[in-house]
Enzyme design. Structure first.
Site, PDB file in Angstrom:
ATOM      1  N   MET A  30       0.853  -1.195   0.000  1.00 38.26           N
ATOM      2  CA  MET A  30       0.000   0.000   0.000  1.00 38.26           C
ATOM      3  C   MET A  30       0.891   1.247   0.000  1.00 38.26           C
ATOM      4  O   MET A  30       0.448   2.335   0.360  1.00 38.26           O
ATOM      5  CB  MET A  30      -0.930  -0.012   1.211  1.00 38.26           C
ATOM      6  CG  MET A  30      -1.897  -1.203   1.166  1.00 38.26           C
ATOM      7  SD  MET A  30      -3.439  -0.962   2.055  1.00 38.26           S
ATOM      8  CE  MET A  30      -2.849  -0.697   3.704  1.00 38.26           C
ATOM      9  N   LEU A  33       6.739   3.135   1.437  1.00 42.20           N
ATOM     10  CA  LEU A  33       7.669   2.011   1.560  1.00 42.20           C
ATOM     11  C   LEU A  33       8.747   2.276   2.616  1.00 42.20           C
ATOM     12  O   LEU A  33       9.307   3.363   2.688  1.00 42.20           O
ATOM     13  CB  LEU A  33       8.332   1.750   0.207  1.00 42.20           C
ATOM     14  CG  LEU A  33       7.353   1.454  -0.945  1.00 42.20           C
ATOM     15  CD1 LEU A  33       8.128   1.215  -2.238  1.00 42.20           C
ATOM     16  CD2 LEU A  33       6.447   0.269  -0.632  1.00 42.20           C
ATOM     17  N   HIS A  37       9.321  -3.270   3.505  1.00 44.48           N
ATOM     18  CA  HIS A  37       8.913  -3.506   2.113  1.00 44.48           C
ATOM     19  C   HIS A  37      10.132  -3.822   1.244  1.00 44.48           C
ATOM     20  O   HIS A  37      10.071  -4.667   0.351  1.00 44.48           O
ATOM     21  CB  HIS A  37       8.231  -2.268   1.527  1.00 44.48           C
ATOM     22  CG  HIS A  37       6.950  -1.884   2.198  1.00 44.48           C
ATOM     23  ND1 HIS A  37       6.824  -0.776   2.986  1.00 44.48           N
ATOM     24  CD2 HIS A  37       5.733  -2.478   2.186  1.00 44.48           C
ATOM     25  CE1 HIS A  37       5.591  -0.683   3.430  1.00 44.48           C
ATOM     26  NE2 HIS A  37       4.905  -1.710   2.966  1.00 44.48           N
ATOM     27  N   GLN A 153      -2.889 -12.273   7.634  1.00 46.96           N
ATOM     28  CA  GLN A 153      -3.067 -11.968   6.204  1.00 46.96           C
ATOM     29  C   GLN A 153      -2.355 -13.031   5.347  1.00 46.96           C
ATOM     30  O   GLN A 153      -2.907 -13.516   4.349  1.00 46.96           O
ATOM     31  CB  GLN A 153      -2.496 -10.582   5.908  1.00 46.96           C
ATOM     32  CG  GLN A 153      -2.336 -10.278   4.424  1.00 46.96           C
ATOM     33  CD  GLN A 153      -1.946  -8.839   4.166  1.00 46.96           C
ATOM     34  OE1 GLN A 153      -2.778  -7.950   4.276  1.00 46.96           O
ATOM     35  NE2 GLN A 153      -0.691  -8.598   3.826  1.00 46.96           N
ATOM     36  N   LEU A 184       8.760  -3.131  11.832  1.00 45.20           N
ATOM     37  CA  LEU A 184       8.590  -1.998  10.914  1.00 45.20           C
ATOM     38  C   LEU A 184       7.165  -1.994  10.377  1.00 45.20           C
ATOM     39  O   LEU A 184       6.622  -3.035  10.028  1.00 45.20           O
ATOM     40  CB  LEU A 184       9.573  -2.094   9.752  1.00 45.20           C
ATOM     41  CG  LEU A 184      11.065  -2.036  10.092  1.00 45.20           C
ATOM     42  CD1 LEU A 184      11.899  -1.903   8.818  1.00 45.20           C
ATOM     43  CD2 LEU A 184      11.381  -0.875  11.028  1.00 45.20           C
ATOM     44  N   SER A 186       4.239   0.945   8.308  1.00 51.77           N
ATOM     45  CA  SER A 186       3.962   2.313   7.855  1.00 51.77           C
ATOM     46  C   SER A 186       3.251   3.100   8.955  1.00 51.77           C
ATOM     47  O   SER A 186       3.355   4.317   9.032  1.00 51.77           O
ATOM     48  CB  SER A 186       3.091   2.292   6.603  1.00 51.77           C
ATOM     49  OG  SER A 186       3.706   1.494   5.628  1.00 51.77           O
ATOM     50  N   ARG A 187       2.508   2.379   9.807  1.00 49.14           N
ATOM     51  CA  ARG A 187       1.735   3.061  10.852  1.00 49.14           C
ATOM     52  C   ARG A 187       2.615   3.533  12.014  1.00 49.14           C
ATOM     53  O   ARG A 187       2.159   4.331  12.828  1.00 49.14           O
ATOM     54  CB  ARG A 187       0.606   2.152  11.364  1.00 49.14           C
ATOM     55  CG  ARG A 187      -0.477   1.932  10.308  1.00 49.14           C
ATOM     56  CD  ARG A 187      -1.714   1.259  10.867  1.00 49.14           C
ATOM     57  NE  ARG A 187      -2.822   1.328   9.925  1.00 49.14           N
ATOM     58  CZ  ARG A 187      -3.190   0.326   9.111  1.00 49.14           C
ATOM     59  NH1 ARG A 187      -2.553  -0.821   9.128  1.00 49.14           N
ATOM     60  NH2 ARG A 187      -4.212   0.486   8.283  1.00 49.14           N
TER      61      ARG A 187
HETATM   62  O1  PAF Z   1      -0.107  -5.848   3.373  1.00 48.20           O
HETATM   63  C1  PAF Z   1      -0.543  -4.915   2.673  1.00 48.20           C
HETATM   64  O2  PAF Z   1       0.113  -3.909   2.460  1.00 48.20           O
HETATM   65  C2  PAF Z   1      -1.939  -5.012   2.085  1.00 48.20           C
HETATM   66  O3  PAF Z   1      -2.816  -5.637   2.953  1.00 48.20           O
HETATM   67  C3  PAF Z   1      -1.968  -5.697   0.698  1.00 48.20           C
HETATM   68  C4  PAF Z   1      -1.496  -7.140   0.774  1.00 48.20           C
HETATM   69  C5  PAF Z   1      -1.078  -4.914  -0.263  1.00 48.20           C
HETATM   70  C6  PAF Z   1      -3.387  -5.701   0.137  1.00 48.20           C
HETATM   71  O4  PAF Z   1      -3.893  -4.415   0.018  1.00 48.20           O
END
Ligand code: PAF
Length: 281
Positions: A30, A33, A37, A153, A184, A186-187
């Site tokens: 999302m 980065l 990431h 996830q 790490l 983004s939040r």
């Molecule tokens: O982990 C993430 O950044 C998001 O949940 C993903 C897998 C890109 C789906 O939007």
């Protein structure tokens, strides 16, 4: 690196890459980065000749009171980083390209997506499963890379790929951490200086619980002690601290198989999640 925002154009560009041979890896993100990431991108580069990174802040996985509006968006900076890493394509559709007028399909993965974040964030994993299915159909990668930080996830996506025969190899990458152990995310950018100091208690409490369970300590006691530590550090709301089967995510009350200790808690306005492996000796 090409930046593409249109599905038809993406398909043509991927077709061109495929003509030169080699595997195509997708790193779904999302954006905003960080080094976590970039570890996914590095793994993609190790495993495939062509790396495609998607950046899409997916509205379908945010609840009505969550941070969709304030989620960090830094495409120009992200794009520079990906270019330096030699990525082939930045796939950056807007919401109208991803969810055109009349869009009405939802992908729902039962079982692994229930409980934990599925309970705390109703609809979240439907949004993730739907967008990941779309990303896989748009890019048609050989493999896709996901971080273990979002462990539920990862389990949802593994189940989704098996159940729908999506034919994409799912490659997990261990959580990247700050020097004090904070995962790490983004939040983390939302944390005040004081909250940032307190936040390190989350991985520490999980580490202590994992070590106690690993040594044969009672699971319920170890989890309760971790919860107390997290609360005492200043987290206002602890959504869960649990031990789950590492594959099915079913609750585990005795360490007789590979498991994962997982937690989610809110400090100030920031919700943090983390998890660690625990395996029988
Ligand atoms: O982990 C993430 O950044 C998001 O949940 C993903 C897998 C890109 C789906 O939007």
């Amino acid at each position: 690196m090409q930046t593409i925002r249109d599905v038809a154009e993406l398909r043509k560009a991927v077709e061109q890459l495929r003509k030169s041979g080699g595997r195509v890896a997708l790193v779904p993100t999302m954006g905003a980065l960080h080094a976590g990431h970039m570890a996914l991108v590095a793994e993609a580069k190790r495993q495939a000749e062509h790396v495609i990174v998607s950046i899409f802040v997916n509205p379908a996985q945010f609840g009505p009171n969550e941070d969709l509006g304030s989620y960090p968006r830094r495409e120009a900076e992200d794009s520079k980083l990906l270019e330096l890493e030699g990525c082939a394509i930045l796939w950056a559709p807007d919401a109208a390209a991803m969810y055109p007028q009349g869009f009405s399909t939802r992908v729902q993965v039962a079982g692994v997506s229930e409980g934990l974040d599925g309970a705390a964030r109703p609809g979240h994993f439907d949004g993730v499963a739907t967008v990941v299915t779309k990303l896989f159909n748009q890019v048609r990668p050989d493999l896709a890379i996901f971080g273990e930080k979002d462990f539920q996830q990862l389990a949802v996506i593994r189940r989704l790929v098996r159940d729908l025969d999506l034919g994409v190899e799912i490659v997990p990458v261990p959580t990247q951490r700050e020097a004090d152990g904070l995962a790490l995310s983004s939040r983390n950018a939302y944390l005040t200086a004081e909250e940032r100091v307190a936040a390190r208690t989350l991985p520490r409490a999980l580490g202590e619980a994992a070590a106690a369970i690993q040594k044969g300590g009672a699971v319920a006691e170890a989890l309760a002690a971790a919860r107390v530590k997290i609360e005492q550090a200043g987290f206002g709301q602890v959504d869960y601290v649990e031990l789950r089967d590492a594959e099915t995510l079913e609750p585990v009350d005795r360490l007789d198989r590979p498991a994962r200790v997982l937690a989610a808690a809110k400090i100030g306005r920031t919700r943090l999640i983390d998890n660690l492996p625990v395996a029988p000796l």
